[in-house]
Design a protein around this motif. Structure first.
Motif, PDB file in Angstrom:
ATOM      1  N   VAL A 206       3.429  -4.060   5.280  1.00 42.40           N
ATOM      2  CA  VAL A 206       2.547  -3.231   6.113  1.00 42.40           C
ATOM      3  C   VAL A 206       1.176  -3.115   5.473  1.00 42.40           C
ATOM      4  CG1 VAL A 206       2.247  -0.957   7.143  1.00 42.40           C
ATOM      5  CG2 VAL A 206       4.526  -1.959   7.012  1.00 42.40           C
ATOM      6  N   LEU A 207       1.145  -2.834   4.171  1.00 39.58           N
ATOM      7  CA  LEU A 207      -0.145  -2.681   3.481  1.00 39.58           C
ATOM      8  C   LEU A 207      -0.914  -3.993   3.446  1.00 39.58           C
ATOM      9  CD1 LEU A 207       0.976  -0.427   0.503  1.00 39.58           C
ATOM     10  CD2 LEU A 207      -0.106   0.271   2.631  1.00 39.58           C
ATOM     11  N   GLN A 208      -0.218  -5.105   3.264  1.00 40.55           N
ATOM     12  CA  GLN A 208      -0.894  -6.401   3.277  1.00 40.55           C
ATOM     13  C   GLN A 208      -1.492  -6.700   4.641  1.00 40.55           C
ATOM     14  OE1 GLN A 208       2.111  -9.140   1.944  1.00 40.55           O
ATOM     15  NE2 GLN A 208       1.737  -8.734  -0.231  1.00 40.55           N
ATOM     16  N   GLN A 209      -0.757  -6.368   5.686  1.00 45.23           N
ATOM     17  CA  GLN A 209      -1.283  -6.606   7.024  1.00 45.23           C
ATOM     18  C   GLN A 209      -2.517  -5.735   7.276  1.00 45.23           C
ATOM     19  OE1 GLN A 209       0.114  -8.980   8.845  1.00 45.23           O
ATOM     20  NE2 GLN A 209      -1.303  -8.808  10.525  1.00 45.23           N
ATOM     21  N   LEU A 210      -2.469  -4.488   6.854  1.00 46.82           N
ATOM     22  CA  LEU A 210      -3.635  -3.615   7.002  1.00 46.82           C
ATOM     23  C   LEU A 210      -4.820  -4.143   6.209  1.00 46.82           C
ATOM     24  CD1 LEU A 210      -1.952  -0.090   6.777  1.00 46.82           C
ATOM     25  CD2 LEU A 210      -2.973  -1.122   8.809  1.00 46.82           C
ATOM     26  N   SER A 211      -4.574  -4.626   5.000  1.00 48.95           N
ATOM     27  CA  SER A 211      -5.658  -5.178   4.181  1.00 48.95           C
ATOM     28  C   SER A 211      -6.252  -6.418   4.829  1.00 48.95           C
ATOM     29  CB  SER A 211      -5.144  -5.507   2.779  1.00 48.95           C
ATOM     30  OG  SER A 211      -4.676  -4.343   2.126  1.00 48.95           O
ATOM     31  N   TYR A 212      -5.407  -7.221   5.455  1.00 43.33           N
ATOM     32  CA  TYR A 212      -5.923  -8.408   6.155  1.00 43.33           C
ATOM     33  C   TYR A 212      -6.826  -7.996   7.319  1.00 43.33           C
ATOM     34  CZ  TYR A 212      -5.908 -12.276   9.461  1.00 43.33           C
ATOM     35  OH  TYR A 212      -6.294 -13.234  10.360  1.00 43.33           O
ATOM     36  N   PHE A 213      -6.388  -7.004   8.083  1.00 41.30           N
ATOM     37  CA  PHE A 213      -7.239  -6.511   9.172  1.00 41.30           C
ATOM     38  C   PHE A 213      -8.569  -5.991   8.622  1.00 41.30           C
ATOM     39  CE2 PHE A 213      -3.148  -5.345  11.656  1.00 41.30           C
ATOM     40  CZ  PHE A 213      -3.027  -6.662  12.056  1.00 41.30           C
ATOM     41  N   TYR A 214      -8.493  -5.222   7.540  1.00 40.45           N
ATOM     42  CA  TYR A 214      -9.705  -4.612   6.985  1.00 40.45           C
ATOM     43  C   TYR A 214     -10.668  -5.678   6.469  1.00 40.45           C
ATOM     44  CZ  TYR A 214     -12.656  -1.719   3.992  1.00 40.45           C
ATOM     45  OH  TYR A 214     -13.728  -1.120   3.395  1.00 40.45           O
TER      46      TYR A 214
ATOM     47  N   ASN B 270       6.425   6.432   1.715  1.00 40.23           N
ATOM     48  CA  ASN B 270       5.643   5.414   2.418  1.00 40.23           C
ATOM     49  C   ASN B 270       4.325   5.984   2.931  1.00 40.23           C
ATOM     50  OD1 ASN B 270       7.663   3.561   1.960  1.00 40.23           O
ATOM     51  ND2 ASN B 270       8.653   3.905   3.928  1.00 40.23           N
ATOM     52  N   ILE B 271       4.339   7.232   3.371  1.00 42.23           N
ATOM     53  CA  ILE B 271       3.088   7.868   3.817  1.00 42.23           C
ATOM     54  C   ILE B 271       2.116   7.976   2.649  1.00 42.23           C
ATOM     55  CG2 ILE B 271       2.105  10.031   4.677  1.00 42.23           C
ATOM     56  CD1 ILE B 271       4.594  10.392   6.374  1.00 42.23           C
ATOM     57  N   SER B 272       2.631   8.283   1.458  1.00 39.01           N
ATOM     58  CA  SER B 272       1.747   8.357   0.285  1.00 39.01           C
ATOM     59  C   SER B 272       1.128   6.994  -0.015  1.00 39.01           C
ATOM     60  CB  SER B 272       2.524   8.861  -0.919  1.00 39.01           C
ATOM     61  OG  SER B 272       3.510   7.927  -1.325  1.00 39.01           O
ATOM     62  N   TYR B 273       1.881   5.909   0.222  1.00 35.82           N
ATOM     63  CA  TYR B 273       1.307   4.579   0.036  1.00 35.82           C
ATOM     64  C   TYR B 273       0.146   4.358   1.000  1.00 35.82           C
ATOM     65  CZ  TYR B 273       5.384   3.318  -2.803  1.00 35.82           C
ATOM     66  OH  TYR B 273       6.333   3.256  -3.772  1.00 35.82           O
ATOM     67  N   LEU B 274       0.320   4.784   2.231  1.00 41.04           N
ATOM     68  CA  LEU B 274      -0.750   4.637   3.213  1.00 41.04           C
ATOM     69  C   LEU B 274      -1.970   5.471   2.824  1.00 41.04           C
ATOM     70  CD1 LEU B 274       1.317   4.747   6.533  1.00 41.04           C
ATOM     71  CD2 LEU B 274       0.280   2.743   5.478  1.00 41.04           C
ATOM     72  N   GLU B 275      -1.739   6.670   2.315  1.00 37.34           N
ATOM     73  CA  GLU B 275      -2.871   7.504   1.895  1.00 37.34           C
ATOM     74  C   GLU B 275      -3.600   6.874   0.713  1.00 37.34           C
ATOM     75  OE1 GLU B 275      -1.004  11.191   1.096  1.00 37.34           O
ATOM     76  OE2 GLU B 275      -0.799  11.769   3.209  1.00 37.34           O
ATOM     77  N   GLU B 276      -2.858   6.279  -0.206  1.00 36.89           N
ATOM     78  CA  GLU B 276      -3.505   5.584  -1.321  1.00 36.89           C
ATOM     79  C   GLU B 276      -4.311   4.392  -0.824  1.00 36.89           C
ATOM     80  OE1 GLU B 276      -0.556   4.545  -4.130  1.00 36.89           O
ATOM     81  OE2 GLU B 276      -0.067   6.599  -4.691  1.00 36.89           O
TER      82      GLU B 276
ATOM     83  N   LEU C 207      -5.830   4.187   2.051  1.00 36.79           N
ATOM     84  CA  LEU C 207      -7.055   4.755   2.609  1.00 36.79           C
ATOM     85  C   LEU C 207      -8.050   5.090   1.502  1.00 36.79           C
ATOM     86  CD1 LEU C 207      -5.722   7.157   5.381  1.00 36.79           C
ATOM     87  CD2 LEU C 207      -6.989   5.039   5.724  1.00 36.79           C
ATOM     88  N   LYS C 208      -7.545   5.681   0.435  1.00 36.01           N
ATOM     89  CA  LYS C 208      -8.434   6.044  -0.667  1.00 36.01           C
ATOM     90  C   LYS C 208      -9.007   4.800  -1.322  1.00 36.01           C
ATOM     91  CE  LYS C 208      -6.988   9.495  -2.978  1.00 36.01           C
ATOM     92  NZ  LYS C 208      -6.207  10.359  -3.896  1.00 36.01           N
ATOM     93  N   ASP C 209      -8.211   3.770  -1.452  1.00 35.25           N
ATOM     94  CA  ASP C 209      -8.679   2.532  -2.073  1.00 35.25           C
ATOM     95  C   ASP C 209      -9.765   1.861  -1.246  1.00 35.25           C
ATOM     96  OD1 ASP C 209      -8.493   0.369  -4.043  1.00 35.25           O
ATOM     97  OD2 ASP C 209      -7.647  -0.789  -2.401  1.00 35.25           O
ATOM     98  N   LYS C 210      -9.661   1.962   0.064  1.00 27.75           N
ATOM     99  CA  LYS C 210     -10.663   1.360   0.952  1.00 27.75           C
ATOM    100  C   LYS C 210     -11.789   2.329   1.297  1.00 27.75           C
ATOM    101  CE  LYS C 210      -8.136  -2.332   1.145  1.00 27.75           C
ATOM    102  NZ  LYS C 210      -8.518  -3.524   0.360  1.00 27.75           N
ATOM    103  N   ASN C 211     -11.787   3.502   0.681  1.00 30.12           N
ATOM    104  CA  ASN C 211     -12.831   4.508   0.924  1.00 30.12           C
ATOM    105  C   ASN C 211     -12.887   4.894   2.395  1.00 30.12           C
ATOM    106  OD1 ASN C 211     -14.833   6.274   0.145  1.00 30.12           O
ATOM    107  ND2 ASN C 211     -16.480   4.771   0.341  1.00 30.12           N
ATOM    108  N   LEU C 212     -11.704   5.137   2.974  1.00 34.31           N
ATOM    109  CA  LEU C 212     -11.601   5.495   4.391  1.00 34.31           C
ATOM    110  C   LEU C 212     -10.993   6.888   4.564  1.00 34.31           C
ATOM    111  CD1 LEU C 212     -10.247   2.085   5.758  1.00 34.31           C
ATOM    112  CD2 LEU C 212     -12.539   2.995   6.065  1.00 34.31           C
TER     113      LEU C 212
END
Length: 1733
Positions: free
Chosen positions: A1542-1550, A1600-1606, A1608-1613
């Motif tokens: 999931v995180l890789q797919q989000l990073s690809y979109f970003y 898993n929600i904490s992973y998503l929040e991290e 967001l923080k990593d991408k400054n979002l």
């Protein structure tokens, strides 16, 4: 393990109970073989000694962990009480109405509307595996649809159950599911028509019964047809055994068919008044049941819905009115009064109002109808006899006629519906939905129940065979030894009914007899089957009924009415009257050979196990039993040709109470519908089935250390099972699953629970022991302390006396001195030893510390120098790398500039040559004037007197001319001084060139501007001088006229004039002196130019040295090692970095070769270059190796490259300045040409005037004119020669550079060809070098404009080039080919520059055409690539940039305030493009929505496996047995999606959005939408998966929600509010983990779960499933408490979140900081036909 071992203490069993059928009890004492009783403890606390036999032990109860499972086959103990208890837990406590039982879906009627059938639920089940979600009718429908699409095989869904169980609703939802998931793209709305058939068939075929308010009184099989794309194209409906008797008779609290009441409810409407209807209470056929109204149902509204669906199916109002006429006629017929005339006679009055209306509506003669309702015609061979009927017979004839008419009407409506749903294309596959009555048994059972139960016997047989087949396929697929399973075969019952001389055949045979009666037929049954067939019995207390042992139960049938209902006859006379009806529809019903209204013809033959006598009589073939048997045979053929799916509807209670569980009624239905039979078949073999992964995860804690060391999980499971279960017959190993016999899973759960309990006890034991030991030691110490003080006090009290005290004190004093002496001696000894040891030790430590410090000091010094050297080396490498790239660009720019200046100077030389030729002609004219002057001297004696008088005037004028000459000399001196100053400036600038080449070029261009401006000023001064000379010539002309009149005055003045002419001649000779002075100045200029040239040579030599040093010390590997892959991608986009690097190598080779040629000669230069070529090839190989291995990131290199890129972006400024200089040069040339032409015209005019004047005056005028003309010519020559020499010097340098570059390019190509055979990556670099070479050659071939230009930020194009612009810039453009580090949205900027050009021309058509073409092009490319994420992202970015450009340069103040002054100059001037901005905004919204859809389609399959299913937390697995409907899994699950996916797919979109320059605010909106989708899909799946509602899963979701929040923080979002969209999911995870016991817990839940609706909270609480015995289920009372607290909420009643919801998108305005005049078009765009203005 023996069965008796399972009956141990604390285990629980089921015992029969008269009220609850089964009740639970706990074993108090272990059972041993031979015991006669089993000591039990009931749930109410009472003890019971339950008598048992070894062969009839009570069934064991499943562990609590297995209770409430989705699939009954997941239960370890499969028996009736386990099934009943599991259903009770799910239905009554968890409020779940669906449960799997193997291949059956058990559906319990909740008698309450539930929010589980919305479109969101449909989309949630679409595409999911059947075992992945909670049981649902949609899951069965999805499985059927998926198998149809995958296997191209027809499917059937068989929905059965007794009246009131919910069959009709289940079938309706299944059809609705198909209509939703298979919507076609056409406009025919076939799906809506298929669904619209339900309200019509329910209106004419459903009625209220005591068990159900909407009971289907007929069977229905609907075939939904699909095409090759699996989209609905049509449907066909078959009906079975309509209950016609309901038309004329209803029991108490029942109603007739709904359509009659709907019609009566609308009787007063104008369109129905001609039917002459009234309320339902007025008609016999609608008031028999007593109550004509259903609570909560509006018949008027249902009538409107029925009419609406009629219209939707294409039935016109005329057709509808015809149907309503027949229905009204039936109601009126029921009110026709039959009176008794005599004992054997009856009559109907012709004046009966209802009879008249009946005949009027159907177009009949009332007299005939009245006559034949009371009489019947008997035809014999000789005569026809009319026989009157009694009143009961007449009423029966009337009712039979009504039933016949309604049956024909029903068949006719079904036929018309099939015609409306008919399709012209070819059917590819179909799914059939069978909604048919279940097994029925009442107090009084008649012919209808007999046919229904006969049909259920056939369906049960087909079901048993299918279950048996599936079991066999499962065993064969898993390579399990197949053993024959004994199952109930009901073929004997079917033979009893349909075989030769069976019940149906005997019934038809009795119907053939004229005087056949029910009693005679029953007697035949007694004679044929009593004591001959065990399935047929005669009741003890009745002679009018018989009993059949069906598969479900024994049913007693009353024989009364069997023959009449089977015949279903209407007297011929009444049929003939209706056949002659004037109403076409009524007449068509009773034609002799009507077209069959159903798909069953009369030629169908039914095969059975025993031979059946073929019917010969036409009348026999038309009996109801015969037709029903034929239709049933065809149905079974259809079902056998399809893959069946079973839905068994269960009625939980007879009171229609919501979620009320009546155990007796449910058990009765479970036995009747085949659920228990499925359980029994499964229990005989291996009912429990686990995949190896599930077994390993669940029972890993039972494994030993040796077993855990094995790598193969399958082998681990096998070894562990051999150890845990000794009897190998209790399990089997398949390919992917382990098969267990009944009870083995419960045994493993017991072992697991015991292991956990032992571990818990062990932990508790050690913890408690530690606590007790700690307490004991603390108490022991306290006791010792107390004892010490107590004993001391006791001793003191005993020993205290005067003598003892004195002796004690004396002893103490002696001891004191003695001990002191001894201690002092010991102390002195120890002190000396200690000091000695300390001295040596401290010395040793000090020396060691000294050596250590000395080593560290030296190491620090070494490190300092080493780090300094490394830092210098790194800095020098970076600096060299940057300087080389800068040098490459600047050398290339200088080469182009020198070539341009060479061409410009060549043109100036040609023009100066032409000016020199003109000057030579002028000199010839002056010589001619001198000759004329000599000839005029011969006449001087005639003018001497006049000359004397004129002398004063001429002298005065000559003084003016001298003054003018002095001014010209002063200007000449000023020009020389200016030239010297400029020469000095040039010298200083050339000196500075070695420091910074970029600044030198700029200053040199500024110097040229100043020179040209000074030259222009001089030209203006010369023009003013020529103008003054022109005025003087004019004055001379006037004077010449006066002199002409004074010629006669005398010859006195001639002598004086002669002297003056002589002086003028001397002055004319001074012109040659002026020419010498000009030549002197030119020589000085040449010296200055030589000096400048020498300085340039020195500069080149210095550059050669610098280049050589760079080449020798340049460490490309060190720089490359600090470049990350991402940085290299940014640098190498479009090949620019490699182009720059190759250009740098070429430039450095040129400079080095030039230096070597000056020092060592040509041969040494060749040798050095060859060495460099080999060295560089090695560097390239090493560079490629580092390029593959190094992945680190160096921010300093990235910043340097960014700065370099920004400096390279300034190159267009240099181009603009050069273009401006070229333009000014053209202007000067044109002005010079105009001045030359004017001066030539003036010379010719002056010569003409002087020829006519006197020779003296002509000579003076010519001299002055020549002097005035020659000076500007000389000045022009001076400037031209200066430019010529400068261009020659620069041209020489450029030619040398070009020659060397071309030679080295050939060498480089050869080198590249050699390297191509070695490495593919070097081949790519060589191709880029070739591309660059071609680009440079093309650029050199292009004729550059000869003058400098100032760009206006617009692109000139022709109208016919518009298509090419759209094609190359939009349609053919690929995002990967665009240079990312260029201006974001570069195509948008280029489009807008073209728009500005059309705006500047004030051409509305041109602008409109371009805008429309661009918008259509964007739409086309988006439509063509509607699934390409990168293309959508790229054009979303460019559309937004284009929209922002239209706003930024619109001239509106709200946008202009963000612009620079230069950008405000570029605003549109003539047109307002507000409308196009709106269109572009709409296009951007469409692209955005499609962009979101593509991303959602990409990430949606990953969400549930990654967010919900994947378990990353270490601990006890939450896997549980899933029964027959297993989720697909295997031993190796490495390919499964995880949270990382999931995180890789989000990073690809970003990264895709960032690379394409999407606005940051828009990126935040996209991320918010994606996070909402993740939260919604995860929560929806959680709500629909009971197995996921556990405390452990809540912890996993929170993680898993904490992973998503991290992320967001990593991408400054963090500010994107995306985190807020996960709040419902976060609260659901909290709800799973929180304590759920007390009132305070309920209050906390109601206060904290604000983002969840009340329905969702209750659903999660009801679905909460413990994964271990240590957890407790949520008590129903606690759920009710929470529900009471949530009742005041006004939130939505929807269960699911709308995953398709889209937040409103806003496109923020962001002004572009890039100046349009700086924008350049890359060659890869293929837009060379566009010209920058």
């Amino acid at each position: 393990m023996a069965v008796a071992e399972l009956y141990a203490q604390y285990n629980r069993v089921w015992i029969p109970d008269p009220e609850e059928v089964w009740k639970s009890a706990e074993i108090e004492k272990d059972y041993r073989v031979g015991d006669r009783v089993l000591r039990l403890l009931l749930e109410d606390g009472t003890e019971l000694d339950y008598p048992v036999d070894p062969g009839s032990l009570p069934p064991l109860r499943n562990p609590d962990i297995l209770v409430g499972e989705n699939d009954l086959t997941a239960l370890s103990y499969l028996h009736e009480p386990a099934v009943l208890h599991n259903l009770r837990i799910r239905f009554a406590e968890s409020k779940l109405i669906y449960t799997y039982s193997g291949i059956i879906l058990v559906a319990m009627n909740p008698y309450k509307q539930l929010p589980i059938y919305g479109d969101a639920i449909i989309h949630a089940y679409s595409g999911q595996n059947m075992g992945d979600m909670d049981p649902h009718i949609f899951a069965v429908a999805e499985e059927a649809y998926k198998q149809m699409a995958r296997n191209n095989r027809n499917q059937s869904i068989i929905v059965s159950g007794e009246s009131g169980a919910g069959k009709t609703v289940s079938a309706r939802y299944a059809m609705r599911y198909f209509a939703t998931v298979s919507k076609s793209s056409s406009n025919t709305h076939v799906e809506d028509k298929v669904l619209a058939s339900n309200p019509i068939t329910e209106a004419v075929g459903n009625a209220k019964t005591t068990r159900n308010d909407n009971s289907s009184r007929f069977g229905k099989y609907t075939e939904i047809s699909f095409d090759e794309r699996n989209q609905i194209i049509g449907a066909n409906m078959r009906t079975y055994l309509l209950e016609k008797s309901r038309v004329v008779f209803q029991s108490e609290n029942e109603r007739n068919y709904h359509i009659f009441y709907q019609l009566c409810a609308c009787a007063q409407q104008s369109e129905f008044k001609h039917l002459k209807l009234g309320s339902a209470e007025e008609f016999n056929y609608t008031r028999m049941g007593g109550n004509t109204v259903i609570e909560g149902v509006s018949d008027r509204a249902d009538m409107a819905e029925t009419q609406k669906t009629f219209t939707l199916l294409g039935f016109k109002e005329d057709f509808q009115m015809d149907v309503f006429k027949i229905l009204a006629a039936i109601l009126h017929l029921g009110n026709v009064q039959v009176t008794t005339v005599a004992n054997e006679r009856s009559s109907v009055s012709e004046d009966d109002s209802h009879l008249k209306v009946f005949c009027e509506l159907l177009g009949l003669e009332s007299s005939k109808v009245a006559q034949w309702l009371c009489n019947r015609k008997i035809m014999t061979t000789s005569e026809t006899v009319v026989k009157p009927m009694t009143r009961p017979q007449a009423i029966n004839a009337r009712d039979a006629l009504a039933k016949k008419i309604y049956a024909h009407l029903f068949d006719f409506i079904v036929e018309r519906i099939n015609q409306a749903l008919h399709f012209s294309g070819k059917q590819h596959t179909f799914i059939g939905v069978l909604d048919i009555y279940g097994f029925e048994t009442f107090d009084v059972n008649s012919f209808e129940q007999f046919c229904i139960n006969y049909a259920n016997e056939k369906l049960q047989q087909q079901f048993n065979l299918h279950v048996f087949k599936l079991e066999q396929e499962e065993y064969m697929k898993e390579d399990i030894p197949w053993t024959l399973i004994d199952f109930y075969d009901n073929q004997p019952v079917i033979d009893l009914i349909e075989a030769k001389m069976g019940i149906l055949e005997l019934l038809d045979e009795e119907c053939l007899l004229p005087h056949g009666t029910d009693e005679n037929w029953l007697q035949k049954l007694y004679n044929n089957f009593i004591n001959k067939n065990p399935l047929f019995e005669k009741p003890r207390m009745s002679n009018t009924s018989f009993i059949i042992q069906h598969f479900a139960d024994k049913v007693e049938y009353q024989c009364e009415g069997f023959l009449e209902k089977n015949r279903d006859t209407v007297y011929d006379t009444l049929v003939e009257i209706l056949r002659a009806s004037k109403f076409h529809l009524c007449a068509a019903f009773f034609q002799e050979n009507p077209a069959p209204s159903s798909p069953f013809g009369a030629t169908i033959t039914v095969k059975s196990a025993k031979q059946v006598i073929k019917p010969n009589s036409k009348h026999f073939r038309t009996t109801v039993g015969s037709k029903f048997r034929s239709s049933l045979y065809l149905l079974m053929e259809t079902l056998n040709a399809t893959t069946p799916h079973y839905v068994r509807c269960i009625k939980p209670n007879d009171g229609k109470l919501p979620f009320e569980f009546d155990s007796k009624r449910i058990v009765q239905q479970l036995r009747a519908c085949g659920v228990l039979e499925t359980i029994r078949i499964s229990a005989q073999s291996y009912p429990s089935r686990w995949t190896y992964l599930e077994f390993y995860s669940r029972y890993g804690i039972l494994l030993t250390q040796q077993e855990m060391s094995l790598s193969d999980k399958k082998e681990v499971c096998q070894v562990a099972l051999h150890r845990l279960i000794q009897d190998s017959n209790q399990y089997q190993f398949g390919r992917t699953k382990i098969f267990f016999r009944a009870g083995q899973v419960a045994y493993l759960e017991k072992l697991r629970l015991d292991k956990l309990r032992q571990d818990c006890i062990m932990i508790q034991k050690h913890v408690r022991g530690w606590l007790q030991r700690k307490k004991f030691l603390r108490e022991r110490q306290a006791a010792l302390t107390i004892q010490q003080y107590f004993r001391g006090q006791k001793t003191v009290r005993k020993a205290i006396t005067a003598t003892a005290l004195k002796e004690a004190w004396a002893a103490i004093i002696l001891q004191k001195h003695c001990r002191g002496y001894l201690v002092r001696n010991l102390y002195q000894l120890i002190r000396v030893a200690t000091i000695t040891i300390q001295a040596h030790t401290r010395g040793f430590l000090a020396r060691r510390q000294y050596h250590k410090l000395l080593q560290e000091h030296k190491a620090v010094i070494l490190q300092k120098y080493a780090r300094a050297w490394l830092a210098r080396r790194r800095f020098q490498s970076i600096r060299r790398f940057v300087l080389n790239i800068q040098l490459t660009y600047r050398v290339q720019r200088l080469q182009k500039k020198l070539e341009d200046q060479g061409r410009e100077n060549h043109g100036l030389v040609e023009k100066l040559t032409s000016l020199a030729a003109l000057r030579a002609g002028d000199l010839e004219k002056i010589q001619k004037l001198e000759a004329e002057l000599e000839r005029a001297a011969s006449h001087r004696h005639s003018y001497e007197e006049k000359g004397r008088r004129y002398r004063d005037t001429v002298e005065e004028r000559l003084s003016k001319l001298q003054k003018h000459n002095a001014e010209l000399a002063l200007q000449k001196e000023q020009a020389e001084q200016t030239l010297q100053e400029k020469t000095q400036e040039l010298k200083e600038k050339m000196d500075k060139l070695t420091r910074q080449l970029f600044d030198d070029v700029q200053k040199e261009e500024q110097q040229r501007l100043l020179l040209e401006k000074s030259f222009e000023l001089k030209t203006q001064a010369y023009e003013k001088q020529i103008e003054s000379l022109r005025e003087e010539i004019k004055a001379l002309k006037d004077e010449r006229t006066q002199l002409h009149h004074q010629l006669e005055e005398g010859r006195v003045t001639s002598d004086s004039l002669k002297g003056e002419v002589t002086r003028l001649s001397r002055q004319a000779k001074t012109i040659s002196e002026f020419e010498k002075e000009i030549e002197l100045l030119q020589a000085q200029k040449i010296d200055v130019e030589k000096h400048v040239q020498s300085q340039k040579r020195e500069m080149r030599e210095r550059m050669s040295e610098v280049t050589k040093q760079l080449l020798e010390s340049y460490d490309i590997e060190d720089v490359r090692s600090r470049l990350s892959v991402e940085d290299l991608e940014h640098l190498n986009e479009d090949g620019e970095l490699w182009f720059a690097y190759e250009g740098l190598k070429k430039a450095t080779r040129v400079l080095e070769s030039h230096f070597q040629s000056q020092k060592d000669g040509y041969e040494k230069e060749i040798e050095g270059l060859n060495f460099k070529v080999v060295h560089l090839s090695q560097e390239i190989n090493h560079l490629q190796k580092l390029f593959r291995e190094e992945t680190g990131i160096n921010e300093s290199i990235r910043h340097e490259v960014t700065r370099l890129t920004s400096e390279n972006m300034m190159i267009p400024d240099f181009k603009q300045q050069i273009a401006e200089l070229e333009r000014q040069k053209q202007d000067l040339e044109s002005r010079l040409k105009e001045q030359t032409e004017k001066m030539e015209g003036r010379l010719e005019e002056s010569s003409g005037h002087l020829n006519r004047a006197r020779e003296e005056e002509g000579i003076q005028a010519k001299a002055m004119e020549a002097e005035g003309k020659e000076r500007p010519i000389q000045e022009l020559q001076e400037a031209g020669e200066f430019l010529k020499e400068q261009s020659e010097a620069e041209g020489e340098v450029s030619r040398v550079l070009q020659q060397e570059a071309s030679r080295l390019s050939l060498e480089n190509r050869d080198l590249e060809e050699e390297l191509d055979l070695k490495d593919r990556v070097i081949k790519k670099l060589q191709d880029q070098v070739k591309t660059l070479t071609k680009t440079i050659e093309k650029a050199n071939d292009v004729h550059l404009p000869s003058g400098p230009k100032e760009y206006l930020g617009m692109l000139e194009y022709k109208k016919e080039d518009e298509a090419k612009i759209i094609q190359n810039l939009i349609l053919d453009l690929k995002p990967r080919g665009v240079v990312v580090n260029m201006i974001p949205g570069l195509p948008a900027h280029i489009l807008f520059m073209c728009v500005r050009y059309a705006d500047s021309l004030n051409d509305a058509n041109m602008l409109k055409s371009l805008m429309n073409s661009a918008i259509n092009g964007i739409k086309h490319v988006v439509k063509e690539h509607f699934e390409d994420l990168e293309m959508l992202s790229f054009w979303l970015s460019n559309t937004c940039h284009f929209l922002n450009c239209l706003k930024q340069y619109s001239g509106e103040e709200e946008f202009m305030k963000y612009n620079s002054p230069q950008q405000n100059k570029n605003c549109l001037n003539n047109f307002d493009l507000t409308e196009y901005r709106q269109i572009l905004s709409d296009v951007a919204i469409r692209i955005y929505h499609q962009f979101i859809v593509v991303m959602e389609n990409s990430i949606q399959p990953i969400i549930v496996p990654g967010m919900l299913e994947y378990e990353s937390l270490q601990g006890i697995s939450g896997l549980k047995p899933t029964g027959f409907r297993k989720r697909s899994s295997s031993i190796d699950d490495t390919d499964a999606y995880t949270m990382t996916s999931v995180l890789q797919q989000l990073s690809y979109f970003y990264s895709t959005m960032c690379q394409n320059g999407l606005d940051p605010e828009l990126v935040r909106q996209v991320v918010k939408q994606l996070f909402y989708l993740i939260g919604a899909v995860t929560l929806n799946s959680l709500l629909l998966r009971k197995d996921m509602c556990s405390c452990r899963k809540g912890m996993q979701i929170r993680c898993n929600i904490s992973y998503l929040e991290e992320w967001l923080k990593d991408k400054n979002l963090q500010n994107s509010s995306a985190k807020d969209t996960l709040e419902p999911l976060s609260q659901a995870a909290w709800l799973l983990q929180v304590k759920k016991t007390t009132d305070s817990d309920a209050k906390e839940i109601s206060e904290c779960c604000t983002s969840l609706s009340a329905v969702q909270i209750i659903k999660i609480l009801n679905s909460y499933t413990p994964i271990d015995d240590f957890e407790k289920r949520v008590a129903p009372s606690f759920v009710r408490k929470v529900q009471a607290l949530l009742n005041n909420r006004g939130d939505s009643s929807q269960l699911m979140l709308d995953a398709k919801y889209l937040f409103q998108v806003t496109f923020p305005f962001t002004a572009s900081p890039h100046a349009l005049e700086m924008t350049q078009i890359p060659s890869s765009f293929k837009l060379g036909f566009l010209r920058r203005l």
